[in-house]
Scaffold this motif. Structure first.
Motif, PDB file in Angstrom:
ATOM      1  N   GLY A 290       8.825  -5.023  17.264  1.00 59.26           N
ATOM      2  CA  GLY A 290       7.387  -5.104  17.473  1.00 59.26           C
ATOM      3  C   GLY A 290       6.675  -4.218  16.503  1.00 59.26           C
ATOM      4  N   GLY A 291       7.269  -3.062  16.370  1.00 60.11           N
ATOM      5  CA  GLY A 291       6.483  -2.039  15.258  1.00 60.11           C
ATOM      6  C   GLY A 291       6.492  -2.660  13.924  1.00 60.11           C
ATOM      7  N   ILE A 292       7.731  -3.205  13.708  1.00 63.61           N
ATOM      8  CA  ILE A 292       7.708  -3.907  12.067  1.00 63.61           C
ATOM      9  C   ILE A 292       6.822  -4.939  12.113  1.00 63.61           C
ATOM     10  CG2 ILE A 292       9.286  -5.122  10.545  1.00 63.61           C
ATOM     11  CD1 ILE A 292      11.810  -3.514  11.711  1.00 63.61           C
ATOM     12  N   PHE A 293       6.712  -5.763  13.017  1.00 61.62           N
ATOM     13  CA  PHE A 293       5.865  -6.763  13.120  1.00 61.62           C
ATOM     14  C   PHE A 293       4.157  -6.244  12.944  1.00 61.62           C
ATOM     15  CE2 PHE A 293       2.679  -9.489  15.444  1.00 61.62           C
ATOM     16  CZ  PHE A 293       2.938 -10.660  14.736  1.00 61.62           C
ATOM     17  N   VAL A 294       3.859  -5.451  13.856  1.00 61.44           N
ATOM     18  CA  VAL A 294       2.536  -4.896  13.746  1.00 61.44           C
ATOM     19  C   VAL A 294       2.288  -4.110  12.167  1.00 61.44           C
ATOM     20  CG1 VAL A 294       0.863  -3.211  14.637  1.00 61.44           C
ATOM     21  CG2 VAL A 294       2.298  -4.780  16.324  1.00 61.44           C
ATOM     22  N   SER A 295       3.125  -3.422  11.856  1.00 58.19           N
ATOM     23  CA  SER A 295       3.074  -2.804  10.227  1.00 58.19           C
ATOM     24  C   SER A 295       2.808  -3.794   9.329  1.00 58.19           C
ATOM     25  CB  SER A 295       3.949  -1.620  10.416  1.00 58.19           C
ATOM     26  OG  SER A 295       5.320  -2.298  10.548  1.00 58.19           O
ATOM     27  N   LEU A 296       3.762  -4.804   9.284  1.00 54.82           N
ATOM     28  CA  LEU A 296       3.877  -5.805   8.213  1.00 54.82           C
ATOM     29  C   LEU A 296       2.492  -6.584   8.435  1.00 54.82           C
ATOM     30  CD1 LEU A 296       7.666  -6.888   7.811  1.00 54.82           C
ATOM     31  CD2 LEU A 296       5.888  -5.587   6.069  1.00 54.82           C
ATOM     32  N   ILE A 297       1.966  -6.790   9.439  1.00 50.65           N
ATOM     33  CA  ILE A 297       0.779  -7.774   9.456  1.00 50.65           C
ATOM     34  C   ILE A 297      -0.631  -6.856   9.239  1.00 50.65           C
ATOM     35  CG2 ILE A 297      -0.588  -9.199  11.417  1.00 50.65           C
ATOM     36  CD1 ILE A 297       2.023 -10.279  10.142  1.00 50.65           C
ATOM     37  N   SER A 298      -0.459  -5.706   9.737  1.00 50.85           N
ATOM     38  CA  SER A 298      -1.598  -4.773   9.368  1.00 50.85           C
ATOM     39  C   SER A 298      -1.822  -4.340   8.048  1.00 50.85           C
ATOM     40  CB  SER A 298      -1.267  -3.482  10.176  1.00 50.85           C
ATOM     41  OG  SER A 298      -1.363  -3.547  11.694  1.00 50.85           O
ATOM     42  N   MET A 299      -0.690  -4.427   7.364  1.00 48.33           N
ATOM     43  CA  MET A 299      -1.149  -3.883   5.702  1.00 48.33           C
ATOM     44  C   MET A 299      -1.853  -5.281   5.043  1.00 48.33           C
ATOM     45  SD  MET A 299       2.338  -2.212   4.645  1.00 48.33           S
ATOM     46  CE  MET A 299       3.664  -3.302   4.986  1.00 48.33           C
ATOM     47  N   PRO A 300      -1.463  -6.407   5.362  1.00 54.68           N
ATOM     48  CA  PRO A 300      -2.437  -7.488   4.543  1.00 54.68           C
ATOM     49  C   PRO A 300      -4.004  -7.514   5.123  1.00 54.68           C
ATOM     50  CG  PRO A 300      -0.123  -8.512   5.367  1.00 54.68           C
ATOM     51  CD  PRO A 300      -0.454  -7.092   5.926  1.00 54.68           C
ATOM     52  N   MET A 301      -4.112  -7.062   6.436  1.00 57.88           N
ATOM     53  CA  MET A 301      -5.235  -7.158   7.018  1.00 57.88           C
ATOM     54  C   MET A 301      -6.111  -5.801   6.345  1.00 57.88           C
ATOM     55  SD  MET A 301      -5.739  -9.415   9.259  1.00 57.88           S
ATOM     56  CE  MET A 301      -7.240  -8.836  10.221  1.00 57.88           C
ATOM     57  N   ILE A 302      -5.455  -4.873   6.296  1.00 53.66           N
ATOM     58  CA  ILE A 302      -6.208  -3.601   5.431  1.00 53.66           C
ATOM     59  C   ILE A 302      -6.508  -4.054   3.862  1.00 53.66           C
ATOM     60  CG2 ILE A 302      -5.996  -1.252   4.619  1.00 53.66           C
ATOM     61  CD1 ILE A 302      -4.179  -1.077   7.402  1.00 53.66           C
ATOM     62  N   MET A 303      -5.607  -4.622   3.364  1.00 50.59           N
ATOM     63  CA  MET A 303      -5.878  -5.208   2.006  1.00 50.59           C
ATOM     64  C   MET A 303      -6.853  -6.139   1.882  1.00 50.59           C
ATOM     65  SD  MET A 303      -2.805  -6.466  -0.516  1.00 50.59           S
ATOM     66  CE  MET A 303      -3.286  -6.812  -2.180  1.00 50.59           C
ATOM     67  N   SER A 304      -6.960  -6.992   2.658  1.00 53.63           N
ATOM     68  CA  SER A 304      -8.284  -8.031   2.998  1.00 53.63           C
ATOM     69  C   SER A 304      -9.498  -7.312   3.144  1.00 53.63           C
ATOM     70  CB  SER A 304      -8.065  -8.899   3.979  1.00 53.63           C
ATOM     71  OG  SER A 304      -8.308  -8.488   5.229  1.00 53.63           O
ATOM     72  N   PHE A 305      -9.434  -6.250   3.935  1.00 51.40           N
ATOM     73  CA  PHE A 305     -10.724  -5.552   4.007  1.00 51.40           C
ATOM     74  C   PHE A 305     -11.237  -4.911   2.555  1.00 51.40           C
ATOM     75  CE2 PHE A 305      -9.589  -4.957   8.648  1.00 51.40           C
ATOM     76  CZ  PHE A 305     -10.523  -6.168   8.998  1.00 51.40           C
ATOM     77  N   ILE A 306     -10.218  -4.228   1.838  1.00 52.16           N
ATOM     78  CA  ILE A 306     -10.596  -3.740   0.664  1.00 52.16           C
ATOM     79  C   ILE A 306     -10.767  -4.642  -0.420  1.00 52.16           C
ATOM     80  CG2 ILE A 306      -9.205  -2.609  -1.310  1.00 52.16           C
ATOM     81  CD1 ILE A 306      -7.525  -1.114   0.935  1.00 52.16           C
ATOM     82  N   LEU A 307     -10.304  -6.048  -0.419  1.00 51.58           N
ATOM     83  CA  LEU A 307     -10.408  -6.885  -1.379  1.00 51.58           C
ATOM     84  C   LEU A 307     -11.847  -7.572  -1.141  1.00 51.58           C
ATOM     85  CD1 LEU A 307      -6.967  -8.664  -1.835  1.00 51.58           C
ATOM     86  CD2 LEU A 307      -8.368  -7.404  -3.505  1.00 51.58           C
ATOM     87  N   THR A 308     -12.341  -7.570   0.100  1.00 49.59           N
ATOM     88  CA  THR A 308     -13.706  -8.365   0.277  1.00 49.59           C
ATOM     89  C   THR A 308     -14.807  -7.553   0.176  1.00 49.59           C
ATOM     90  OG1 THR A 308     -13.230  -8.079   2.706  1.00 49.59           O
ATOM     91  CG2 THR A 308     -12.604  -9.930   1.717  1.00 49.59           C
ATOM     92  N   TYR A 309     -14.586  -6.245  -0.334  1.00 50.85           N
ATOM     93  CA  TYR A 309     -15.766  -5.349  -0.365  1.00 50.85           C
ATOM     94  C   TYR A 309     -16.054  -5.168  -1.741  1.00 50.85           C
ATOM     95  CZ  TYR A 309     -18.739  -1.018  -0.927  1.00 50.85           C
ATOM     96  OH  TYR A 309     -19.919  -0.329  -1.086  1.00 50.85           O
ATOM     97  N   HIS A 310     -17.566  -5.420  -2.176  1.00 51.67           N
ATOM     98  CA  HIS A 310     -17.651  -5.019  -3.548  1.00 51.67           C
ATOM     99  C   HIS A 310     -18.828  -4.142  -3.572  1.00 51.67           C
ATOM    100  CE1 HIS A 310     -19.089  -5.854  -7.764  1.00 51.67           C
ATOM    101  NE2 HIS A 310     -17.778  -6.480  -7.979  1.00 51.67           N
ATOM    102  N   LYS A 311     -19.018  -3.184  -4.718  1.00 51.46           N
ATOM    103  CA  LYS A 311     -20.154  -1.995  -4.653  1.00 51.46           C
ATOM    104  C   LYS A 311     -21.179  -2.771  -5.133  1.00 51.46           C
ATOM    105  CE  LYS A 311     -18.833  -1.226  -9.333  1.00 51.46           C
ATOM    106  NZ  LYS A 311     -18.135  -0.251 -10.305  1.00 51.46           N
ATOM    107  N   ASN A 312     -21.411  -3.908  -5.543  1.00 54.76           N
ATOM    108  CA  ASN A 312     -22.698  -4.425  -5.919  1.00 54.76           C
ATOM    109  C   ASN A 312     -23.226  -5.252  -4.756  1.00 54.76           C
ATOM    110  OD1 ASN A 312     -24.754  -6.136  -7.181  1.00 54.76           O
ATOM    111  ND2 ASN A 312     -23.661  -6.163  -9.140  1.00 54.76           N
ATOM    112  N   LYS A 313     -24.479  -4.775  -4.389  1.00 58.30           N
ATOM    113  CA  LYS A 313     -25.251  -5.569  -3.237  1.00 58.30           C
ATOM    114  C   LYS A 313     -25.542  -6.946  -3.382  1.00 58.30           C
ATOM    115  CE  LYS A 313     -28.180  -3.216   0.139  1.00 58.30           C
ATOM    116  NZ  LYS A 313     -29.123  -2.408   0.421  1.00 58.30           N
TER     117      LYS A 313
END
Length: 194
Positions: free
Chosen positions: A98-121
Motif C-alpha cells: 500500500g505504501g509503495i502504491f501511494v508513493s508510486l502514484i503520488s510521484m506522477p501527480m506531483i510531476m503533473s502539478f509541476i508540468l502544468t504550471y507556467h510563469k507566464n500569466k
C-alpha cells in the motif's frame, strides 16, 4: 471567434433588441451595448468541456497504446514484471505494498502539478493550457478510491495487482500526454512568451 459563438451572440442581440427596445432604433441599441458586444467571449464552458473530454480520450488512447504499440510493449512488459515481482516474488506485506502504491502514484501527480504550471500569466490563461492538469483526473481517481477499498484489495492480491497496474499505467500515460501537449501549446504560442 467560433462561428457557433458568433451565432450565439447574434441570437442574443436580436432577442434582447426585440424585448427591450420600443422605438426600433438598432444603431442606438448597438451603440449602447457596444462594450458587451466587444467583450463577448462566447460559451467558454462549452469549449472547456470539449477540451476536457478530448484530453480524457487522448489519455485512454495513450494508455491502450502501451498494449498495442510495438515500441511501447517492451516497457509495458518490463513494468508489469516489476509490479508482479513486488506482489508475488518478494512477498511484501500488504501494508508495504500500500505504501509503495501511494508513493508510486503520488510521484506522477506531483510531476503533473509541476508540468502544468507556467510563469507566464498569458500562457496560464489559455484554455488548452489551463486544462492540462485535468488530464490527471481519471488517474487520480485510483488514488482517491484506494482508501475506501484498501481492505478489499489487501484480501485479494490479484485484484490489487490489477488495480496497481492500471493505476500506474494511467499515471504514466497522463504524464506522457501532459509533456507532449505542453510542448505543442508552448510551440503554438511562442509570441506570448516574448
Amino acid at each position: 471567434m467560433d462561428p457557433e459563438d458568433l451565432y450565439e451572440l447574434i441570437d442574443h442581440i436580436i432577442l434582447d433588441f426585440e424585448t427591450t427596445t420600443r422605438n426600433g432604433n438598432l444603431s442606438q441599441y448597438l451603440a449602447d451595448n457596444s462594450s458587451f458586444i466587444s467583450n463577448y467571449k462566447g460559451s467558454t464552458t462549452k469549449k472547456e468541456s470539449v477540451v476536457h473530454w478530448q484530453n480524457q480520450k487522448e489519455l485512454l488512447q495513450e494508455f491502450f497504446g502501451f498494449f498495442f504499440t510495438i515500441r511501447q510493449i517492451p516497457f509495458t512488459i518490463f513494468c508489469l514484471i516489476i509490479i508482479y515481482s513486488l506482489f508475488f516474488k518478494f512477498n511484501f506485506s500488504n501494508k508495504i505494498l500500500g505504501g509503495i502504491f501511494v508513493s508510486l502514484i503520488s510521484m506522477p501527480m506531483i510531476m503533473s502539478f509541476i508540468l502544468t504550471y507556467h510563469k507566464n500569466k498569458s500562457i496560464r490563461r489559455l484554455i488548452s493550457f489551463k486544462y492540462l492538469s485535468n488530464i490527471m483526473v481519471l488517474p487520480s481517481m485510483f488514488l482517491y478510491l484506494f482508501s475506501p477499498i484498501v481492505d478489499f484489495l489487501k484480501e485479494n492480491r490479484i485484484l490489487f495487482f490489477i488495480y496497481f497496474s492500471i493505476a500506474f499505467g494511467l499515471h504514466i500515460s497522463g504524464i506522457l500526454l501532459i509533456i507532449r501537449k505542453r510542448k505543442i501549446i508552448l510551440e503554438k504560442n511562442k509570441l506570448l512568451l516574448n
